[in-house]
Design a protein around this motif. Structure first.
Motif, mmCIF file in Angstrom:
data_model
loop_
_atom_site.group_PDB
_atom_site.id
_atom_site.type_symbol
_atom_site.label_atom_id
_atom_site.label_comp_id
_atom_site.label_asym_id
_atom_site.label_seq_id
_atom_site.Cartn_x
_atom_site.Cartn_y
_atom_site.Cartn_z
ATOM 1 N N LYS A 40 -2.153 -15.071 -14.337
ATOM 2 C CA LYS A 40 -3.406 -15.420 -14.279
ATOM 3 C C LYS A 40 -4.242 -15.090 -15.392
ATOM 4 O O LYS A 40 -4.048 -14.360 -16.228
ATOM 5 N N LYS A 41 -5.650 -15.463 -15.361
ATOM 6 C CA LYS A 41 -6.448 -15.103 -16.244
ATOM 7 C C LYS A 41 -7.813 -14.691 -15.825
ATOM 8 O O LYS A 41 -7.982 -14.633 -14.596
ATOM 9 N N ALA A 42 -8.714 -14.232 -16.812
ATOM 10 C CA ALA A 42 -10.055 -13.684 -16.462
ATOM 11 C C ALA A 42 -10.654 -14.746 -15.377
ATOM 12 O O ALA A 42 -10.575 -16.119 -15.811
ATOM 13 N N GLY A 43 -11.233 -14.268 -14.722
ATOM 14 C CA GLY A 43 -12.079 -15.122 -13.493
ATOM 15 C C GLY A 43 -11.286 -15.484 -12.289
ATOM 16 O O GLY A 43 -11.701 -15.738 -11.404
ATOM 17 N N ASP A 44 -9.914 -15.332 -12.311
ATOM 18 C CA ASP A 44 -8.992 -15.487 -11.339
ATOM 19 C C ASP A 44 -9.082 -14.284 -10.435
ATOM 20 O O ASP A 44 -9.735 -13.334 -10.917
ATOM 21 N N PHE A 45 -8.509 -14.541 -9.174
ATOM 22 C CA PHE A 45 -8.701 -13.055 -8.420
ATOM 23 C C PHE A 45 -7.270 -12.913 -7.721
ATOM 24 O O PHE A 45 -6.485 -13.577 -7.735
ATOM 25 N N VAL A 46 -7.200 -11.633 -7.326
ATOM 26 C CA VAL A 46 -6.007 -11.130 -6.477
ATOM 27 C C VAL A 46 -6.641 -10.614 -5.072
ATOM 28 O O VAL A 46 -7.518 -10.028 -5.137
ATOM 29 N N ARG A 47 -5.738 -10.709 -4.134
ATOM 30 C CA ARG A 47 -6.150 -10.382 -2.969
ATOM 31 C C ARG A 47 -5.730 -9.098 -2.892
ATOM 32 O O ARG A 47 -4.654 -8.463 -3.434
ATOM 33 N N THR A 48 -6.538 -8.064 -2.115
ATOM 34 C CA THR A 48 -6.229 -6.557 -1.917
ATOM 35 C C THR A 48 -5.864 -6.668 -0.664
ATOM 36 O O THR A 48 -6.278 -7.196 0.590
ATOM 37 N N ALA A 49 -5.354 -5.294 -0.267
ATOM 38 C CA ALA A 49 -4.910 -4.788 1.130
ATOM 39 C C ALA A 49 -5.461 -3.444 1.366
ATOM 40 O O ALA A 49 -5.355 -2.593 0.463
ATOM 41 N N ILE A 50 -6.107 -3.276 2.584
ATOM 42 C CA ILE A 50 -6.246 -1.676 2.861
ATOM 43 C C ILE A 50 -5.440 -1.010 3.483
ATOM 44 O O ILE A 50 -4.947 -1.533 4.618
ATOM 45 N N HIS A 51 -4.956 0.152 2.978
ATOM 46 C CA HIS A 51 -3.922 0.799 3.531
ATOM 47 C C HIS A 51 -4.701 2.213 4.126
ATOM 48 O O HIS A 51 -5.475 2.715 3.372
ATOM 49 N N ASP A 52 -4.165 2.430 5.432
ATOM 50 C CA ASP A 52 -4.773 3.588 6.203
ATOM 51 C C ASP A 52 -3.991 4.294 6.707
ATOM 52 O O ASP A 52 -2.943 3.914 6.957
ATOM 53 N N PHE A 53 -4.428 5.452 7.007
ATOM 54 C CA PHE A 53 -3.414 6.502 7.584
ATOM 55 C C PHE A 53 -4.049 6.972 9.154
ATOM 56 O O PHE A 53 -4.944 7.740 9.098
ATOM 57 N N GLU A 54 -3.507 6.299 10.126
ATOM 58 C CA GLU A 54 -4.107 6.318 11.527
ATOM 59 C C GLU A 54 -3.120 6.769 12.535
ATOM 60 O O GLU A 54 -3.413 6.470 13.536
ATOM 61 N N GLY A 55 -2.152 7.420 12.158
ATOM 62 C CA GLY A 55 -1.174 8.245 13.065
ATOM 63 C C GLY A 55 -0.004 7.682 13.245
ATOM 64 O O GLY A 55 0.772 8.011 13.860
ATOM 65 N N ASP A 56 0.287 6.385 12.565
ATOM 66 C CA ASP A 56 1.409 5.732 12.640
ATOM 67 C C ASP A 56 2.392 6.428 11.956
ATOM 68 O O ASP A 56 2.120 7.346 11.043
ATOM 69 N N GLN A 57 3.664 5.999 11.795
ATOM 70 C CA GLN A 57 4.853 6.546 11.016
ATOM 71 C C GLN A 57 4.696 6.106 9.587
ATOM 72 O O GLN A 57 5.408 6.724 8.776
ATOM 73 N N THR A 58 3.918 5.090 9.337
ATOM 74 C CA THR A 58 3.595 4.713 7.857
ATOM 75 C C THR A 58 2.128 4.442 8.032
ATOM 76 O O THR A 58 1.439 4.226 9.040
ATOM 77 N N TYR A 59 1.402 3.805 6.862
ATOM 78 C CA TYR A 59 0.242 3.267 6.594
ATOM 79 C C TYR A 59 0.072 2.172 7.424
ATOM 80 O O TYR A 59 1.018 1.244 7.662
ATOM 81 N N SER A 60 -1.232 1.538 7.769
ATOM 82 C CA SER A 60 -1.455 0.409 8.420
ATOM 83 C C SER A 60 -2.103 -0.521 7.329
ATOM 84 O O SER A 60 -2.327 0.114 6.469
ATOM 85 N N GLU A 61 -2.167 -1.744 7.413
ATOM 86 C CA GLU A 61 -2.436 -2.673 6.309
ATOM 87 C C GLU A 61 -3.525 -3.647 7.229
ATOM 88 O O GLU A 61 -3.232 -4.509 8.074
#
Length: 193
Positions: A40-61
């Motif tokens: 990728k080059k300048a101006g392209d993008f990547v998608r992000t994911a929000i990880h949260d800690f909501e009481g499950d055995q691992t993070y949610s996404e």
């Protein structure tokens, strides 16, 4: 303090806070940050994911933002930078399959330049072979990666940081205040009020 030039390695589904917060905070204190992704080059993008800690055995996404890259991966040379940042999320899992990325990580470590990795970021350090005989914090599910790479996984509170030599590592984004402070210390950045 002279401003530093920092490289940030990211890819699709990098953790939202772990890319956005350091990218903005490091610029806020006067450093230049180049966020890059293989193929990728300048101006392209990547998608992000929000990880949260909501009481499950691992993070949610959950879906995050589109993070716009500001430099071309193909132009990156480790010798042009003072430090490296490796955010977590899912991107380190597949970035570690890229030989050029591993060579970059190795070059930063060989030069003893500061390397900050958070959450799943240490997967990239492990794959690059730079953890042998060293201590490293990470998201707990990445502890086996650290140990299989010959490192010693350091279990910390989610808001804590571990600094050893040129490595600044932490378990997840709640550690940003401590993690970024540790990284700024290695960079020689002084903030006065």
């Amino acid at each position: 303090m002279a401003a530093k030039k920092i490289l940030m390695l990211v890819g699709d589904y990098v953790e939202d806070y772990e890319v956005m917060v350091p990218f903005q905070a490091l610029q806020m204190v006067g450093h230049t940050v180049h966020a890059v992704c293989p193929n990728k080059k300048a101006g392209d993008f990547v998608r992000t994911a929000i990880h949260d800690f909501e009481g499950d055995q691992t993070y949610s996404e959950k879906p995050g933002h589109n993070f716009v890259l500001n430099f071309d991966f193909a132009q990156v040379k480790a010798e042009d930078y003072d430090a490296l940042v490796v955010p977590g999320g899912r991107s380190p899992e597949y970035l570690r399959l890229n030989a050029a990325v591993l060579e970059l990580v190795q070059a930063f470590d060989d030069a003893k330049k500061p390397i900050a990795a958070v959450c799943h970021g240490p997967q990239l350090l492990a794959a690059a072979g730079i953890l042998n005989g060293r201590e490293c914090a990470a998201y707990p599910a990445c502890g086996p990666d650290v140990e299989m790479a010959g490192g010693r996984y350091v279990e910390l509170d989610v808001a804590a940081v571990h600094v050893e030599g040129n490595l600044v590592t932490a378990p997840a984004w709640p550690a940003h205040p401590a993690w970024l402070a540790g990284f700024l210390t290695l960079l020689g950045t002084k903030i006065t009020l």
